[in-house]
Scaffold this motif. Sequence first.
Motif, PDB file in Angstrom:
ATOM      1  N   GLY A 168      69.545 -92.706   4.946  1.00 51.26           N
ATOM      2  CA  GLY A 168      68.962 -91.438   5.374  1.00 51.26           C
ATOM      3  C   GLY A 168      70.007 -90.365   5.591  1.00 51.26           C
ATOM      4  O   GLY A 168      69.700 -89.284   6.112  1.00 51.26           O
ATOM      5  N   GLN A 169      71.246 -90.642   5.187  1.00 48.62           N
ATOM      6  CA  GLN A 169      72.321 -89.648   5.296  1.00 48.62           C
ATOM      7  C   GLN A 169      72.305 -88.749   4.061  1.00 48.62           C
ATOM      8  O   GLN A 169      71.465 -88.913   3.163  1.00 48.62           O
ATOM      9  CB  GLN A 169      73.668 -90.363   5.427  1.00 48.62           C
ATOM     10  CG  GLN A 169      73.759 -91.326   6.595  1.00 48.62           C
ATOM     11  CD  GLN A 169      74.043 -90.622   7.921  1.00 48.62           C
ATOM     12  OE1 GLN A 169      73.951 -89.403   8.032  1.00 48.62           O
ATOM     13  NE2 GLN A 169      74.376 -91.400   8.933  1.00 48.62           N
ATOM     14  N   ASP A 170      73.272 -87.827   4.008  1.00 52.01           N
ATOM     15  CA  ASP A 170      73.334 -86.889   2.882  1.00 52.01           C
ATOM     16  C   ASP A 170      74.755 -86.846   2.318  1.00 52.01           C
ATOM     17  O   ASP A 170      75.334 -85.777   2.126  1.00 52.01           O
ATOM     18  CB  ASP A 170      72.883 -85.499   3.315  1.00 52.01           C
ATOM     19  CG  ASP A 170      73.708 -84.964   4.494  1.00 52.01           C
ATOM     20  OD1 ASP A 170      74.506 -85.741   5.064  1.00 52.01           O
ATOM     21  OD2 ASP A 170      73.562 -83.777   4.822  1.00 52.01           O
ATOM     22  N   SER A 217      66.287-101.733   8.033  1.00 52.60           N
ATOM     23  CA  SER A 217      65.344-100.691   7.620  1.00 52.60           C
ATOM     24  C   SER A 217      65.943 -99.898   6.462  1.00 52.60           C
ATOM     25  O   SER A 217      67.157 -99.831   6.293  1.00 52.60           O
ATOM     26  CB  SER A 217      65.036 -99.758   8.788  1.00 52.60           C
ATOM     27  OG  SER A 217      66.206 -99.054   9.177  1.00 52.60           O
ATOM     28  N   VAL A 218      65.077 -99.309   5.649  1.00 45.63           N
ATOM     29  CA  VAL A 218      65.502 -98.463   4.527  1.00 45.63           C
ATOM     30  C   VAL A 218      64.821 -97.114   4.683  1.00 45.63           C
ATOM     31  O   VAL A 218      63.587 -97.039   4.818  1.00 45.63           O
ATOM     32  CB  VAL A 218      65.150 -99.114   3.177  1.00 45.63           C
ATOM     33  CG1 VAL A 218      65.448 -98.163   2.023  1.00 45.63           C
ATOM     34  CG2 VAL A 218      65.914-100.428   2.999  1.00 45.63           C
ATOM     35  N   PRO A 270      70.809 -95.995  12.072  1.00 39.69           N
ATOM     36  CA  PRO A 270      70.556 -95.506  10.715  1.00 39.69           C
ATOM     37  C   PRO A 270      70.075 -96.633   9.801  1.00 39.69           C
ATOM     38  O   PRO A 270      70.359 -97.814  10.032  1.00 39.69           O
ATOM     39  CB  PRO A 270      71.929 -94.984  10.268  1.00 39.69           C
ATOM     40  CG  PRO A 270      72.686 -94.740  11.527  1.00 39.69           C
ATOM     41  CD  PRO A 270      72.188 -95.750  12.511  1.00 39.69           C
ATOM     42  N   GLY A 271      69.360 -96.263   8.741  1.00 43.74           N
ATOM     43  CA  GLY A 271      68.903 -97.258   7.783  1.00 43.74           C
ATOM     44  C   GLY A 271      70.077 -98.046   7.210  1.00 43.74           C
ATOM     45  O   GLY A 271      71.179 -97.529   7.048  1.00 43.74           O
ATOM     46  N   GLY A 272      69.820 -99.334   6.909  1.00 42.63           N
ATOM     47  CA  GLY A 272      70.843-100.179   6.313  1.00 42.63           C
ATOM     48  C   GLY A 272      71.670-100.978   7.297  1.00 42.63           C
ATOM     49  O   GLY A 272      72.355-101.929   6.906  1.00 42.63           O
ATOM     50  N   ASP A 327      76.860 -93.666  15.640  1.00 42.99           N
ATOM     51  CA  ASP A 327      76.477 -93.050  14.365  1.00 42.99           C
ATOM     52  C   ASP A 327      77.675 -92.417  13.682  1.00 42.99           C
ATOM     53  O   ASP A 327      77.787 -92.430  12.454  1.00 42.99           O
ATOM     54  CB  ASP A 327      75.400 -91.980  14.605  1.00 42.99           C
ATOM     55  CG  ASP A 327      74.053 -92.574  14.975  1.00 42.99           C
ATOM     56  OD1 ASP A 327      73.945 -93.822  14.990  1.00 42.99           O
ATOM     57  OD2 ASP A 327      73.121 -91.801  15.263  1.00 42.99           O
ATOM     58  N   ARG A 328      78.592 -91.872  14.473  1.00 40.99           N
ATOM     59  CA  ARG A 328      79.772 -91.219  13.909  1.00 40.99           C
ATOM     60  C   ARG A 328      80.672 -92.220  13.191  1.00 40.99           C
ATOM     61  O   ARG A 328      81.176 -91.971  12.101  1.00 40.99           O
ATOM     62  CB  ARG A 328      80.560 -90.529  15.033  1.00 40.99           C
ATOM     63  CG  ARG A 328      81.766 -89.736  14.590  1.00 40.99           C
ATOM     64  CD  ARG A 328      81.346 -88.422  13.971  1.00 40.99           C
ATOM     65  NE  ARG A 328      81.329 -88.436  12.524  1.00 40.99           N
ATOM     66  CZ  ARG A 328      80.802 -87.493  11.763  1.00 40.99           C
ATOM     67  NH1 ARG A 328      80.214 -86.456  12.320  1.00 40.99           N
ATOM     68  NH2 ARG A 328      80.824 -87.560  10.461  1.00 40.99           N
TER      69      ARG A 328
END
Length: 534
Positions: free
Chosen positions: A527-529, A216-217, A4-6, A28-29
Amino acid sequence: MNVPGGYMGKIAVVDLENKRIENIFPSDRILRDYIGGANIAAKYLYDMTDEHTNPLGPENVIIFMTGPLTGTRAFASSRHAIVSKSPLTGIWGESDVGGSWGLKLKSCGYDGLIVKGRSSVPVTINVREDEIEISPAQDIWGLDTIETHKRVREMLNDEHTSISCIGPAGERQVPMACIMIDGEDARAAGRCGLGAVMGSKLLKAIAVVPGSKTPSVYDEEKLNESVKHVAPDVVKKTGLLKEFGTARGVVTNAEIGDMPVKNWQIGEWIDVCQNLSGQALKETYLVKRYHCPGCVIGCGRVVRIPRGKFKDTVAAGPEYESMAGMGSMCMIDDLAVVVEATDLCNRFGIDTMSAGTAVAYGMEAYEKGLITSKDTGGVPLNWGDGDALIWLIERMAYGEGIGQLLGQGVKKAAAILGGNAEEFAVHIKGLEMAFHDPRALSSLALSYATYHRGACHRGCTHNIERGSYPELGFAQPIDRFGVDRKAEAVVLMQNYAETYEALKLCKLIMPAIKIADVIDWLNCVTGQDYSFDE
């Protein structure tokens, strides 16, 4: 692996006993649930230790962890967390620190570093891009933190290397020993005695030679727009911090009874505190200001040391907590003494907050006859005596005489002294209190009692008593002496403050930025919510 980004997606594990380096690749979790910083470090500390772990034993681990915003355009995000089982309290130990070390670790391709085991000889850990080595450090064992910083940079032949190191206090495993970052432009991971954990492992320093990698962003354009949007408010609301550093709070805190005096016996010393203010520091010993990377405030102070062994050298100057600990707590109003005392603590690698409380406690114990001239070798520990303060700091750092007792922290010192010694040993869970008085801001009483590492103001509940947080349902400041809604405020603010620990944002910007903006930054980067409630 799709990261994931960051995040860099990799945490190094350095085994000092077996001289082995491995890598952990968080799922990722795990990243989603724990985010980063102190929070993801909590997961690994929980997995790798238990209630039987000796904080100074080889089985303990010490964890250095960045957050997903580190290395991005987000303001004030270059910080990192250092986490371990605390030798001072025996429980969760965590310290948060600025400077460039965390940013440079990430530039080498690592989100964090976990150190376990114990070396047989003094060592440094040297980090380069995708490469870590363990090097002997007998030649620098015994040096203070500023000299260590210089020598390690020379050894690695890179003036941009960022160094996290201990001084003599950490080497001697003094329970209030801290970890110092970045030499002259010093930042301290002060609380919980984590310098002693490094010392127990014979780990003198961790040096990071900056690499070329950046996280990455997910949506860099939107992140840049958000940062640009909030910048004017941050600059406007932190103007006094920029001009006077955190010591700008000395006078205003003293005026409302928030700055403790004489080991918490007195809550008002307004006229005298003027001598210890950020304004007074600027007019006397200030040489320059310095910033953490990506920060618009620049609260760091470099000062000229006015007296003592290091007179006329330049080094990091005192912040608010050091002004209170070395000053008002000991009834010392001589700024030159406070500047010297802070510099010595930084050089020796000892927490100014615990040390200041321990000295004030020693002075009260001396006044009450629990410590006598026989215990001090004839040195009087009188209130307001700057020479006694300097003398005690050195003895605490080297574990000598009465300094060995007081360097254990006030909880253990009181248990050893006996009598009524516990009645004026001010701590929670063994951690000496931050220098903000709950009698002036009552939410602090509950926050100190419930904060995970002990008596700490970093739950930031006092922000609701001195400002508004409409997003949390507090449209106006609440009565600082009252009890209404204080439990609610403590729960909400401690949870919100913990997101800063995960992201590794500096809490000095907290009153100047909306919660919605923080969420936007996190989602733009990863890129999460994440939602507000989450």
